[in-house]
Design a protein around this motif. Structure first.
Motif, PDB file in Angstrom:
ATOM      1  N   MET A   1       2.107 -35.699 -25.424  1.00  0.00           N
ATOM      2  CA  MET A   1       0.775 -36.218 -25.718  1.00  0.00           C
ATOM      3  C   MET A   1      -0.239 -35.131 -25.424  1.00  0.00           C
ATOM      4  N   SER A   2      -0.797 -34.558 -26.459  1.00  0.00           N
ATOM      5  CA  SER A   2      -1.669 -33.394 -26.276  1.00  0.00           C
ATOM      6  C   SER A   2      -3.091 -33.821 -25.962  1.00  0.00           C
ATOM      7  N   PHE A   3      -3.255 -34.660 -24.945  1.00  0.00           N
ATOM      8  CA  PHE A   3      -4.587 -35.121 -24.578  1.00  0.00           C
ATOM      9  C   PHE A   3      -5.314 -34.056 -23.768  1.00  0.00           C
ATOM     10  N   ARG A   4      -6.604 -33.916 -24.053  1.00  0.00           N
ATOM     11  CA  ARG A   4      -7.472 -33.006 -23.306  1.00  0.00           C
ATOM     12  C   ARG A   4      -8.427 -33.868 -22.490  1.00  0.00           C
ATOM     13  N   ILE A   5      -8.352 -33.746 -21.180  1.00  0.00           N
ATOM     14  CA  ILE A   5      -9.078 -34.652 -20.292  1.00  0.00           C
ATOM     15  C   ILE A   5      -9.889 -33.852 -19.283  1.00  0.00           C
ATOM     16  N   LEU A   6     -11.132 -34.275 -19.092  1.00  0.00           N
ATOM     17  CA  LEU A   6     -12.024 -33.665 -18.106  1.00  0.00           C
ATOM     18  C   LEU A   6     -12.253 -34.644 -16.965  1.00  0.00           C
ATOM     19  N   CYS A   7     -12.072 -34.180 -15.728  1.00  0.00           N
ATOM     20  CA  CYS A   7     -12.389 -34.966 -14.533  1.00  0.00           C
ATOM     21  C   CYS A   7     -13.586 -34.331 -13.843  1.00  0.00           C
ATOM     22  N   ALA A   8     -14.564 -35.138 -13.498  1.00  0.00           N
ATOM     23  CA  ALA A   8     -15.751 -34.649 -12.794  1.00  0.00           C
ATOM     24  C   ALA A   8     -15.864 -35.357 -11.458  1.00  0.00           C
ATOM     25  N   GLY A   9     -16.088 -34.598 -10.388  1.00  0.00           N
ATOM     26  CA  GLY A   9     -16.247 -35.232  -9.087  1.00  0.00           C
ATOM     27  C   GLY A   9     -15.838 -34.340  -7.940  1.00  0.00           C
ATOM     28  N   SER A  10     -15.160 -34.921  -6.957  1.00  0.00           N
ATOM     29  CA  SER A  10     -14.906 -34.234  -5.697  1.00  0.00           C
ATOM     30  C   SER A  10     -13.510 -33.639  -5.623  1.00  0.00           C
ATOM     31  N   VAL A  11     -13.455 -32.414  -5.104  1.00  0.00           N
ATOM     32  CA  VAL A  11     -12.197 -31.759  -4.779  1.00  0.00           C
ATOM     33  C   VAL A  11     -12.288 -31.298  -3.333  1.00  0.00           C
TER      34      VAL A  11
ATOM     35  N   LYS B   1      -0.853 -24.783  -9.506  1.00  0.00           N
ATOM     36  CA  LYS B   1       0.548 -25.191  -9.630  1.00  0.00           C
ATOM     37  C   LYS B   1       0.689 -26.424 -10.511  1.00  0.00           C
ATOM     38  N   ALA B   2      -0.327 -27.289 -10.469  1.00  0.00           N
ATOM     39  CA  ALA B   2      -0.310 -28.489 -11.314  1.00  0.00           C
ATOM     40  C   ALA B   2      -0.827 -28.210 -12.725  1.00  0.00           C
ATOM     41  N   GLN B   3      -1.258 -26.970 -12.984  1.00  0.00           N
ATOM     42  CA  GLN B   3      -1.814 -26.552 -14.272  1.00  0.00           C
ATOM     43  C   GLN B   3      -3.121 -27.282 -14.578  1.00  0.00           C
ATOM     44  N   VAL B   4      -3.938 -27.436 -13.544  1.00  0.00           N
ATOM     45  CA  VAL B   4      -5.289 -27.980 -13.685  1.00  0.00           C
ATOM     46  C   VAL B   4      -6.266 -26.813 -13.574  1.00  0.00           C
ATOM     47  N   THR B   5      -7.163 -26.688 -14.535  1.00  0.00           N
ATOM     48  CA  THR B   5      -8.074 -25.550 -14.582  1.00  0.00           C
ATOM     49  C   THR B   5      -9.527 -26.014 -14.480  1.00  0.00           C
TER      50      THR B   5
ATOM     51  N   ARG C   1      -8.856 -30.392 -17.187  1.00  0.00           N
ATOM     52  CA  ARG C   1      -9.861 -29.527 -16.573  1.00  0.00           C
ATOM     53  C   ARG C   1     -10.719 -30.344 -15.623  1.00  0.00           C
ATOM     54  N   ILE C   2     -11.314 -29.668 -14.660  1.00  0.00           N
ATOM     55  CA  ILE C   2     -12.179 -30.345 -13.710  1.00  0.00           C
ATOM     56  C   ILE C   2     -13.558 -29.710 -13.708  1.00  0.00           C
ATOM     57  N   ALA C   3     -14.566 -30.558 -13.508  1.00  0.00           N
ATOM     58  CA  ALA C   3     -15.913 -30.101 -13.200  1.00  0.00           C
ATOM     59  C   ALA C   3     -16.108 -30.404 -11.728  1.00  0.00           C
ATOM     60  N   ALA C   4     -15.822 -29.416 -10.887  1.00  0.00           N
ATOM     61  CA  ALA C   4     -15.841 -29.597  -9.447  1.00  0.00           C
ATOM     62  C   ALA C   4     -16.049 -28.242  -8.792  1.00  0.00           C
ATOM     63  N   LEU C   5     -16.558 -28.268  -7.561  1.00  0.00           N
ATOM     64  CA  LEU C   5     -16.892 -27.046  -6.840  1.00  0.00           C
ATOM     65  C   LEU C   5     -15.924 -26.814  -5.690  1.00  0.00           C
ATOM     66  N   ILE C   6     -15.581 -25.538  -5.498  1.00  0.00           N
ATOM     67  CA  ILE C   6     -14.718 -25.116  -4.398  1.00  0.00           C
ATOM     68  C   ILE C   6     -15.349 -23.884  -3.755  1.00  0.00           C
ATOM     69  N   GLY C   7     -15.332 -23.813  -2.431  1.00  0.00           N
ATOM     70  CA  GLY C   7     -15.830 -22.641  -1.739  1.00  0.00           C
ATOM     71  C   GLY C   7     -14.840 -21.490  -1.816  1.00  0.00           C
ATOM     72  N   ASP C   8     -15.294 -20.310  -1.385  1.00  0.00           N
ATOM     73  CA  ASP C   8     -14.411 -19.142  -1.421  1.00  0.00           C
ATOM     74  C   ASP C   8     -13.769 -18.885  -0.055  1.00  0.00           C
ATOM     75  N   ASP C   9     -13.479 -19.956   0.668  1.00  0.00           N
ATOM     76  CA  ASP C   9     -12.875 -19.852   1.990  1.00  0.00           C
ATOM     77  C   ASP C   9     -11.374 -20.113   1.919  1.00  0.00           C
ATOM     78  N   ALA C  10     -10.718 -20.125   3.083  1.00  0.00           N
ATOM     79  CA  ALA C  10      -9.269 -20.335   3.118  1.00  0.00           C
ATOM     80  C   ALA C  10      -8.887 -21.705   2.584  1.00  0.00           C
ATOM     81  N   ALA C  11      -9.694 -22.738   2.905  1.00  0.00           N
ATOM     82  CA  ALA C  11      -9.402 -24.086   2.391  1.00  0.00           C
ATOM     83  C   ALA C  11      -9.476 -24.101   0.876  1.00  0.00           C
ATOM     84  N   GLY C  12     -10.454 -23.394   0.315  1.00  0.00           N
ATOM     85  CA  GLY C  12     -10.583 -23.324  -1.131  1.00  0.00           C
ATOM     86  C   GLY C  12      -9.394 -22.640  -1.779  1.00  0.00           C
ATOM     87  N   ALA C  13      -8.897 -21.587  -1.134  1.00  0.00           N
ATOM     88  CA  ALA C  13      -7.741 -20.877  -1.686  1.00  0.00           C
ATOM     89  C   ALA C  13      -6.520 -21.785  -1.735  1.00  0.00           C
TER      90      ALA C  13
END
Length: 317
Positions: free
Chosen positions: A1-11, A80-84, A60-72
Motif C-alpha cells: 500500500m503506497s500510502f504517503r502519510i504526514l504526522c504532525a505533533g510531538s516527538v 531505523k523505522a524509515q520515518v523521515t 514523514r513527520i512535522a516535528a522538532l528534535i534538538g541536536d543533543d544526545a537524546a535527539g540523536a
C-alpha cells in the motif's frame, strides 16, 4: 500500500523503565530494575513508527528534535523505522519522557524541550511539499498554536486531497474543547480515548462522546476504550469492536498504534469496519513489548495488511 502519510505533533526520547515493584525507591536507595530501554516516543513518533511498520510506503513527520544526545537517539530510532522529516533545532533540547511501568499502570515524567516551539508554518511547509494521502495531527500541536492555526492546517490538508485525522491525546491544560472548537468540520477521523473525549465533549459514555464529535462536524469518531475495545460512529453506522486478547507487557503507545491502524484501515478500504478492526489489532500489537515504538504487528494484522496490499496491486494499472 503506497500510502504517503504526514504526522504532525510531538516527538521525544522515551526512557522506559520496567519496575520490579509498584513502589518508588526511598530517598538514597538504589533499586535494580528488570529492564530499561531508550526509544523514540511522543504521540507523533509512536504513530509514525507504527504507520511505517504497518506498511505505509512514505511516512514523514512535522516535528522538532534538538541536536543533543537524546535527539540523536530519537532520530536513530526514526531512521531505523524509515520515518523521515524530523526538523533538527541547533542548540535546543529534545523532549524527553521517563516512563515508569509497574504491574498495574504507568507514571510519566516529561520535559517538553523543543516540542512546544512547533508552529503552523513549519507544518504547512511539509504538508505542501508533496501530495499526502493522509494527515494525522497529534499533541501538543493542538494547544500551543491555537484553534485558528489548527483549522488552517486541517483545511489545507483537505484542499490537498488528504484524509485528515485528529488525535486529542491527553490535555494537561484542560482547554482542548476551546482549541478544537470549529476544527471538527475539517476532520475525517476524530480519535480520542474515553477520558480525553469526556474532557472535550462533556459527555460520559463513549456513544454520546462519539455523537458529539460527529455533530460538531467530524466525519467519523473513534473512541478508544482500552480493554473494552473501540467504538466508531459515522453518519452511516455505529459499531463496536472488542479488544484483542494478548499478554500486556506495557500499554505505552497503544493508543498511538491504534490511531495508525485506524488510518491505514480507512485508507485501504474506506470502511469503518476495517478501520476499527485494524485499529484494535494495532493497539494490541503495541502492548506486547516495552516502549511505545518497539512493537511489530500481530500476525493477524500482518495477514490482513497483505490481503489488501495484494488487492491494491491487482487493480493498479
Amino acid at each position: 500500500m503506497s500510502f504517503r502519510i504526514l504526522c504532525a505533533g510531538s516527538v521525544c526520547l522515551d526512557t522506559v523503565v520496567r519496575l520490579g515493584t509498584d513502589s518508588f525507591p526511598k530517598p538514597g536507595e538504589l533499586v535494580p530494575v528488570p529492564s530499561l530501554i531508550n526509544a523514540v516516543g511522543g504521540c507523533c513518533g509512536n504513530s509514525a513508527t507504527a504507520l511505517a511498520r504497518l506498511g505505509a510506503a512514505d511516512v514523514r513527520i512535522a516535528a522538532l528534535i534538538g541536536d543533543d544526545a537524546a535527539g540523536a537517539l530519537a532520530l536513530s530510532s526514526l531512521e531505523k523505522a524509515q520515518v523521515t522529516g524530523a526538523m533538527i533545532c541547533p542548540g535546543q533540547s529534545t523532549a524527553h519522557s521517563v516512563v515508569l511501568v509497574g504491574s498495574e499502570d504507568r507514571s510519566f515524567l516529561y520535559c517538553p524541550g523543543v516540542n512546544e516551539d512547533l508552529q503552523l508554518d513549519e507544518c504547512l511547509s511539509v504538508l505542501l511539499s508533496r501530495p499526502f494521502d493522509a494527515l494525522l495531527v497529534t499533541d501538543p500541536f493542538l494547544t500551543h498554536v491555537g484553534r485558528t492555526a489548527l483549522a488552517e492546517l486541517l483545511s489545507q490538508a483537505r484542499i490537498q486531497g488528504a484524509v485528515t485525522a485528529l488525535d486529542l491525546c491527553w490535555d494537561p491544560s484542560g482547554q482542548w474543547a476551546e482549541f478544537t472548537d470549529g476544527c471538527w468540520p475539517y476532520v475525517d477521523i476524530a480519535l480520542a480515548n474515553l477520558e480525553e473525549a469526556r474532557m472535550v465533549t462533556g459527555a460520559r459514555d463513549a456513544s454520546h462522546c462519539a455523537s458529539y464529535l460527529c455533530q460538531a462536524g467530524a466525519s467519523m469518531a473513534v473512541i478508544k476504550m482500552g480493554a473494552e475495545g473501540l467504538l466508531i460512529r459515522s453518519a452511516d453506522e455505529t459499531l463496536q469492536v472488542a479488544a484483542q486478547q494478548v499478554e500486556c507487557q506495557d500499554p505505552t503507545g497503544a493508543g498511538d498504534w491504534c490511531n495508525a491502524g485506524v488510518v491505514m484501515g480507512y485508507l485501504a478500504s474506506r470502511s469503518a469496519q476495517v478501520a476499527a478492526q485494524w485499529g484494535s489489532l494495532a493497539g494490541a500489537s503495541a502492548v506486547r513489548t516495552l516502549g511505545g515504538s518497539t512493537a511489530t504487528p500481530l500476525p493477524e494484522l500482518t495477514a490482513s495488511l497483505a490481503r489488501y496490499l495484494t488487492a491494491t496491486e491487482e487493480v493498479s494499472p
